[in-house]
Design a protein around this motif. Structure first.
Motif, PDB file in Angstrom:
ATOM      1  N   VAL A  86       0.848  -1.191   0.000  1.00 20.59           N
ATOM      2  CA  VAL A  86       0.000   0.000   0.000  1.00 20.59           C
ATOM      3  C   VAL A  86       0.884   1.241   0.000  1.00 20.59           C
ATOM      4  N   GLU A  87       0.578   2.161  -0.902  1.00 21.71           N
ATOM      5  CA  GLU A  87       1.242   3.463  -0.961  1.00 21.71           C
ATOM      6  C   GLU A  87       0.199   4.533  -0.670  1.00 21.71           C
ATOM      7  N   ALA A  88       0.539   5.460   0.182  1.00 22.60           N
ATOM      8  CA  ALA A  88      -0.397   6.519   0.552  1.00 22.60           C
ATOM      9  C   ALA A  88       0.325   7.858   0.557  1.00 22.60           C
ATOM     10  N   LEU A  89      -0.363   8.877   0.055  1.00 23.43           N
ATOM     11  CA  LEU A  89       0.168  10.235   0.045  1.00 23.43           C
ATOM     12  C   LEU A  89      -0.758  11.115   0.868  1.00 23.43           C
ATOM     13  N   PHE A  90      -0.204  11.709   1.931  1.00 22.53           N
ATOM     14  CA  PHE A  90      -0.965  12.622   2.771  1.00 22.53           C
ATOM     15  C   PHE A  90      -0.477  14.051   2.515  1.00 22.53           C
ATOM     16  N   LEU A  91      -1.388  14.988   2.592  1.00 15.84           N
ATOM     17  CA  LEU A  91      -1.108  16.378   2.223  1.00 15.84           C
ATOM     18  C   LEU A  91       0.133  16.901   2.935  1.00 15.84           C
ATOM     19  N   GLY A  92       1.090  17.416   2.135  1.00 16.70           N
ATOM     20  CA  GLY A  92       2.294  18.014   2.674  1.00 16.70           C
ATOM     21  C   GLY A  92       3.379  17.040   3.061  1.00 16.70           C
ATOM     22  N   GLY A  93       3.178  15.745   2.830  1.00 15.08           N
ATOM     23  CA  GLY A  93       4.167  14.753   3.247  1.00 15.08           C
ATOM     24  C   GLY A  93       4.672  13.923   2.077  1.00 15.08           C
ATOM     25  N   PRO A  94       5.640  13.041   2.320  1.00 12.62           N
ATOM     26  CA  PRO A  94       6.168  12.164   1.283  1.00 12.62           C
ATOM     27  C   PRO A  94       5.231  10.980   1.059  1.00 12.62           C
ATOM     28  N   THR A  95       5.455  10.258  -0.021  1.00 11.72           N
ATOM     29  CA  THR A  95       4.693   9.039  -0.274  1.00 11.72           C
ATOM     30  C   THR A  95       5.141   7.957   0.708  1.00 11.72           C
ATOM     31  N   LEU A  96       4.198   7.389   1.418  1.00  5.90           N
ATOM     32  CA  LEU A  96       4.470   6.327   2.379  1.00  5.90           C
ATOM     33  C   LEU A  96       4.194   4.976   1.736  1.00  5.90           C
ATOM     34  N   VAL A  97       5.047   4.006   2.011  1.00 12.14           N
ATOM     35  CA  VAL A  97       4.891   2.658   1.463  1.00 12.14           C
ATOM     36  C   VAL A  97       4.993   1.669   2.607  1.00 12.14           C
ATOM     37  N   GLN A  98       4.061   0.724   2.645  1.00 18.44           N
ATOM     38  CA  GLN A  98       4.104  -0.314   3.663  1.00 18.44           C
ATOM     39  C   GLN A  98       3.589  -1.612   3.059  1.00 18.44           C
ATOM     40  N   ARG A  99       4.203  -2.726   3.453  1.00 10.75           N
ATOM     41  CA  ARG A  99       3.746  -4.027   2.975  1.00 10.75           C
ATOM     42  C   ARG A  99       3.574  -4.984   4.147  1.00 10.75           C
ATOM     43  N   GLY A 100       2.730  -5.973   3.931  1.00  9.96           N
ATOM     44  CA  GLY A 100       2.456  -6.956   4.977  1.00  9.96           C
ATOM     45  C   GLY A 100       1.036  -7.445   4.848  1.00  9.96           C
ATOM     46  N   ARG A 101       0.631  -8.320   5.760  1.00  5.53           N
ATOM     47  CA  ARG A 101      -0.742  -8.811   5.735  1.00  5.53           C
ATOM     48  C   ARG A 101      -1.694  -7.857   6.450  1.00  5.53           C
TER      49      ARG A 101
ATOM     50  N   PRO B 239      -4.940  15.217   5.437  1.00  7.58           N
ATOM     51  CA  PRO B 239      -5.860  14.553   4.514  1.00  7.58           C
ATOM     52  C   PRO B 239      -5.126  13.609   3.560  1.00  7.58           C
ATOM     53  N   LEU B 240      -5.758  12.494   3.263  1.00 14.44           N
ATOM     54  CA  LEU B 240      -5.243  11.547   2.282  1.00 14.44           C
ATOM     55  C   LEU B 240      -5.523  12.088   0.883  1.00 14.44           C
ATOM     56  N   VAL B 241      -4.464  12.259   0.073  1.00 17.22           N
ATOM     57  CA  VAL B 241      -4.638  12.827  -1.268  1.00 17.22           C
ATOM     58  C   VAL B 241      -4.131  11.881  -2.365  1.00 17.22           C
ATOM     59  N   GLY B 242      -3.800  10.661  -2.010  1.00  8.13           N
ATOM     60  CA  GLY B 242      -3.373   9.686  -3.005  1.00  8.13           C
ATOM     61  C   GLY B 242      -3.294   8.309  -2.375  1.00  8.13           C
ATOM     62  N   LEU B 243      -3.722   7.285  -3.125  1.00  8.16           N
ATOM     63  CA  LEU B 243      -3.712   5.926  -2.587  1.00  8.16           C
ATOM     64  C   LEU B 243      -3.507   4.930  -3.715  1.00  8.16           C
ATOM     65  N   ARG B 244      -2.633   3.966  -3.470  1.00 10.47           N
ATOM     66  CA  ARG B 244      -2.406   2.882  -4.426  1.00 10.47           C
ATOM     67  C   ARG B 244      -2.257   1.583  -3.645  1.00 10.47           C
ATOM     68  N   ILE B 245      -2.924   0.517  -4.102  1.00 12.80           N
ATOM     69  CA  ILE B 245      -2.902  -0.758  -3.388  1.00 12.80           C
ATOM     70  C   ILE B 245      -2.684  -1.899  -4.365  1.00 12.80           C
ATOM     71  N   GLN B 246      -1.935  -2.886  -3.907  1.00 11.00           N
ATOM     72  CA  GLN B 246      -1.703  -4.097  -4.675  1.00 11.00           C
ATOM     73  C   GLN B 246      -1.607  -5.265  -3.711  1.00 11.00           C
ATOM     74  N   VAL B 247      -2.016  -6.440  -4.170  1.00  8.35           N
ATOM     75  CA  VAL B 247      -1.806  -7.679  -3.429  1.00  8.35           C
ATOM     76  C   VAL B 247      -0.796  -8.495  -4.220  1.00  8.35           C
ATOM     77  N   GLU B 248       0.335  -8.789  -3.603  1.00  2.00           N
ATOM     78  CA  GLU B 248       1.413  -9.497  -4.287  1.00  2.00           C
ATOM     79  C   GLU B 248       1.635 -10.860  -3.671  1.00  2.00           C
ATOM     80  N   ASN B 249       2.315 -11.715  -4.431  1.00  2.00           N
ATOM     81  CA  ASN B 249       2.743 -12.989  -3.887  1.00  2.00           C
ATOM     82  C   ASN B 249       3.825 -12.732  -2.856  1.00  2.00           C
ATOM     83  N   ALA B 250       3.756 -13.432  -1.744  1.00  2.00           N
ATOM     84  CA  ALA B 250       4.757 -13.266  -0.699  1.00  2.00           C
ATOM     85  C   ALA B 250       6.117 -13.661  -1.232  1.00  2.00           C
ATOM     86  N   GLU B 251       7.134 -12.832  -0.925  1.00  2.00           N
ATOM     87  CA  GLU B 251       8.499 -13.129  -1.359  1.00  2.00           C
ATOM     88  C   GLU B 251       9.108 -14.129  -0.397  1.00  2.00           C
TER      89      GLU B 251
END
Length: 261
Positions: free
Chosen positions: A197-212, A224-236
């Motif tokens: 999951v990648e999230a962009l909050f107003l005035g901040g950098p793009t945050l990235v986090q992975r896990g279950r 405020p949340l101003v951007g969101l991207r989500i993916q489900v990947e195969n576990a490495e």
């Protein structure tokens, strides 16, 4: 007892995840305060109590993409006449099909916007205050569940309630932007998948986090949340089977060495 014995990378040790079979009358004792059965550093352990022969899968996941998978696990039996585990050949984790995973969001001044998995809803190139989201996944595996929740300004952090696929989370027409998001995978197939999951909050950098289980918010929790991207990947990860067979010594060693993914 399943014990995390050693890791080649002490700064970023891989996670050890014993996958305990469901409906097998197995009692699991983890460390106080543990949120799951994952072992995150050498020295941690789980104790299993089973009344019959069981099969346990031990999964190894990197600390982050590309980091070391070299680790060793020790299985120690706490009773006499205990069976010895048999280590089967390693195998790759089965792929998860996310081609039909869709994210729809209500974005201020844009209305309802729908994007595919791994595409930005609003985001760095076209930021907009996101007021609510809905996830749909027509081709979702039957044994994999995805739930999500949101936080809005003024809400207590522990007030976030997760909803199921197809349900709307947030506000619409009330001009209340989201200030945090929560996503979580569950089900027997969740061992072979993880959220990115990648999230962009107003005035901040793009945050990235992975896990279950992923939870993201801005620096103060009010941006405020101003951007969101989500993916489900195969576990490495790779997996190995430890099957009980025949009487043997009271302890045996499972050692796993993997190259970087």
């Amino acid at each position: 007892m399943i014990r995390y014995a050693t890791a080649a990378d002490h700064a970023e040790p891989p996670r050890i995840l014993p996958i305990i079979p469901a409906n097998m009358d197995v009692a699991v004792l983890a460390e106080p305060g543990a949120a799951d059965n994952a072992l995150r550093r050498p020295g941690q352990c789980l104790v299993l109590r089973a009344s019959r022969q069981i099969e346990v899968e031990i999964e190894i996941r990197p600390f982050r993409p590309g980091s070391s998978l070299e680790a060793s696990v020790r299985v120690e039996y706490l009773t006499e006449q205990a069976p010895r585990p048999r280590v089967a050949a390693t195998r790759p984790v089965a792929p998860v099909d996310t081609s039909s995973l869709m994210l729809q969001g209500h974005v201020s001044r844009m209305g309802d916007v729908r994007v595919r998995a791994n595409q930005w809803l609003a985001g760095p190139q076209n930021p907009g205050r996101i007021e609510g989201i809905t996830l749909s996944w027509d081709g979702k595996p039957r044994d994999l569940d995805l739930r999500y929740g949101v936080q809005m300004a003024g809400m207590a952090p522990d007030a976030v309630n997760a909803v199921g696929l197809g349900e709307f989370a947030g506000s619409k027409g009330r001009s209340r932007p989201l200030t945090g998001v929560l996503f979580e995978l569950s089900g027997s197939a969740s061992a072979s998948a993880e959220l990115v999951v990648e999230a962009l909050f107003l005035g901040g950098p793009t945050l990235v986090q992975r896990g279950r289980r992923v939870r993201l918010s801005g620096a103060s929790g009010e941006e405020p949340l101003v951007g969101l991207r989500i993916q489900v990947e195969n576990a490495e990860a790779k997996a190995l089977d430890a099957r009980s067979e025949g009487p043997a010594a009271s302890a045996s060693r499972l050692q796993v060495f993997k190259s970087q993914q």
